[in-house]
Design an enzyme around this catalytic site. Structure first.
Site, PDB file in Angstrom:
ATOM      1  N   ASP A  78       0.854  -1.180   0.000  1.00 13.84           N
ATOM      2  CA  ASP A  78       0.000   0.000   0.000  1.00 13.84           C
ATOM      3  C   ASP A  78       0.895   1.237   0.000  1.00 13.84           C
ATOM      4  O   ASP A  78       2.088   1.159   0.335  1.00 13.84           O
ATOM      5  CB  ASP A  78      -0.872  -0.042   1.258  1.00 13.84           C
ATOM      6  N   ASP A  80      -0.447   5.032   0.876  1.00 17.65           N
ATOM      7  CA  ASP A  80      -0.791   6.035   1.879  1.00 17.65           C
ATOM      8  C   ASP A  80      -0.709   5.466   3.290  1.00 17.65           C
ATOM      9  O   ASP A  80      -1.247   4.385   3.572  1.00 17.65           O
ATOM     10  CB  ASP A  80      -2.203   6.563   1.621  1.00 17.65           C
ATOM     11  N   GLU A  87      -1.901  10.678   3.883  1.00 14.30           N
ATOM     12  CA  GLU A  87      -2.974  10.254   3.004  1.00 14.30           C
ATOM     13  C   GLU A  87      -3.108  11.332   1.931  1.00 14.30           C
ATOM     14  O   GLU A  87      -3.460  12.485   2.224  1.00 14.30           O
ATOM     15  CB  GLU A  87      -4.299  10.112   3.767  1.00 14.30           C
ATOM     16  N   ARG A 123     -15.269  11.459  -1.369  1.00 14.26           N
ATOM     17  CA  ARG A 123     -14.174  12.371  -1.038  1.00 14.26           C
ATOM     18  C   ARG A 123     -13.658  13.101  -2.273  1.00 14.26           C
ATOM     19  O   ARG A 123     -13.384  14.313  -2.222  1.00 14.26           O
ATOM     20  CB  ARG A 123     -13.038  11.600  -0.366  1.00 14.26           C
ATOM     21  N   SER A 167      -2.180   1.123  -4.837  1.00 15.60           N
ATOM     22  CA  SER A 167      -2.825   2.103  -3.972  1.00 15.60           C
ATOM     23  C   SER A 167      -4.262   2.385  -4.376  1.00 15.60           C
ATOM     24  O   SER A 167      -4.588   2.437  -5.566  1.00 15.60           O
ATOM     25  CB  SER A 167      -2.032   3.419  -4.012  1.00 15.60           C
ATOM     26  N   GLY A 168      -5.096   2.575  -3.368  1.00 12.78           N
ATOM     27  CA  GLY A 168      -6.435   3.088  -3.599  1.00 12.78           C
ATOM     28  C   GLY A 168      -6.409   4.586  -3.845  1.00 12.78           C
ATOM     29  O   GLY A 168      -7.437   5.206  -4.099  1.00 12.78           O
ATOM     30  N   LYS A 212      -6.584  -5.035  -5.285  1.00 15.74           N
ATOM     31  CA  LYS A 212      -5.239  -5.247  -4.735  1.00 15.74           C
ATOM     32  C   LYS A 212      -4.927  -6.738  -4.667  1.00 15.74           C
ATOM     33  O   LYS A 212      -3.816  -7.185  -4.993  1.00 15.74           O
ATOM     34  CB  LYS A 212      -5.126  -4.606  -3.354  1.00 15.74           C
ATOM     35  N   ASP A 235      -1.986  -0.653   5.874  1.00  8.69           N
ATOM     36  CA  ASP A 235      -2.486  -0.170   7.161  1.00  8.69           C
ATOM     37  C   ASP A 235      -4.001  -0.167   7.280  1.00  8.69           C
ATOM     38  O   ASP A 235      -4.531  -0.070   8.387  1.00  8.69           O
ATOM     39  CB  ASP A 235      -1.998   1.259   7.412  1.00  8.69           C
TER      40      ASP A 235
END
Length: 287
Positions: A78, A80, A87, A123, A167-168, A212, A235
């Protein structure tokens, strides 16, 4: 044969090593550095979880594994709050003046309290109209690598592992961070930009939890390896699928839901601990 790896933030006390070695009736103790050691054992008086919990209470990071074949051939990580300390979307939101609002949504999503895809869409919609140049500003002014990130990634790459940043977050960031840390491949979501401004949309499909996992499976297929030959680290809840699939799944300063389900965690030390967990000594680290 199993191995208990102990890692201290500073120096690992010899008495602490001796106490754990006695508890597990150690066959061998091997120093990995002044702050890390492997304790090999065939049997012990306490179960693995108790050993790790005891070490954690002493301010140490620890992992118990089967000692054979623990050095992994794939690293999938990952970005962030793992490879970087921030982030990225929260930092963009801070520039837009809505940092606290967006950070609260991020926190809930990473804890598994919100659907990741829906939370991401919401977001991104809130930063509509932000200048695309803000991305470069954030990268330059706000984004920092986590302690040990470069050494962790570059050491695994130097030893022949495929290194993947997944990564998202967004490819505008993953490209830059992959270059900084030394990853060979990077994958993320794409922010939609028109006329130099964010449109508030993400290009579909969204790369989330299952994507992922699929990226890990694809890497295994490409290299003719098994998932148990991979290390996955992250995380948040959207990292769980790849962490659970990998042979060594590490929760890095993670949310409780991730710590509970990962095979190992890092809470007190830096990312080089993931190298120690594989039996790689300090003198073998790449610089």
């Amino acid at each position: 044969m199993k191995v208990l790896t102990l890692v201290a933030p500073d120096r690992l006390d010899e008495n602490t090593i001796d106490q754990f070695a006695h508890t597990v009736q150690a066959d061998e103790v091997r120093a990995l550095s002044g702050c890390a050691a492997d304790i090999f054992f065939a049997r012990g008086g306490e179960d693995d979880r108790t050993l790790v919990d005891t070490a954690n209470r002493l301010g140490l990071d620890a992992a118990v594994q089967v000692s054979a074949d623990r050095e992994k051939k794939i690293l999938i990580s990952d970005m962030d709050s793992t490879i970087i300390e921030q982030e990225c979307l929260d930092e963009l939101a801070e520039k837009a003046g809505i940092g606290a609002e967006i950070a609260a949504i991020t926190e809930r999503a990473m804890r598994g309290e919100l659907d990741f895809e829906s939370a991401l869409t919401e977001r991104v919609a809130r930063v509509k109209g932000l200048s695309a140049s803000t991305i470069d500003e954030v990268l330059k002014e706000r984004i920092t690598l986590s302690d040990g990130a470069r050494t962790f990634v570059r050491t695994m790459r130097a030893r022949g592992a495929l290194t993947i940043l997944v990564s998202g977050g967004f490819t505008h960031f993953t490209q830059a961070i992959a270059d900084r840390a030394g990853f060979e491949q990077h994958y993320g979501n794409t922010l939609d930009i028109e006329d130099g401004y964010l449109t508030g949309k993400v290009t579909l499909p969204i790369l989330g939890r299952e994507a992922k996992r699929e990226r890990l499976l694809a890497a295994c297929s490409e290299m003719n390896l098994r998932p148990d030959q991979a290390l996955a680290i992250g995380d948040g809840a959207n990292d769980l699928a790849m962490i659970e699939l990998a042979g060594l799944g590490i929760a890095y300063r993670a949310k409780p839901i991730v710590i509970e389900q990962a095979s190992a965690s890092i809470m007190h030390t830096d990312l080089t601990t993931a190298l120690y967990y594989q039996g790689i000594g300090r003198e073998e680290f790449a610089t």
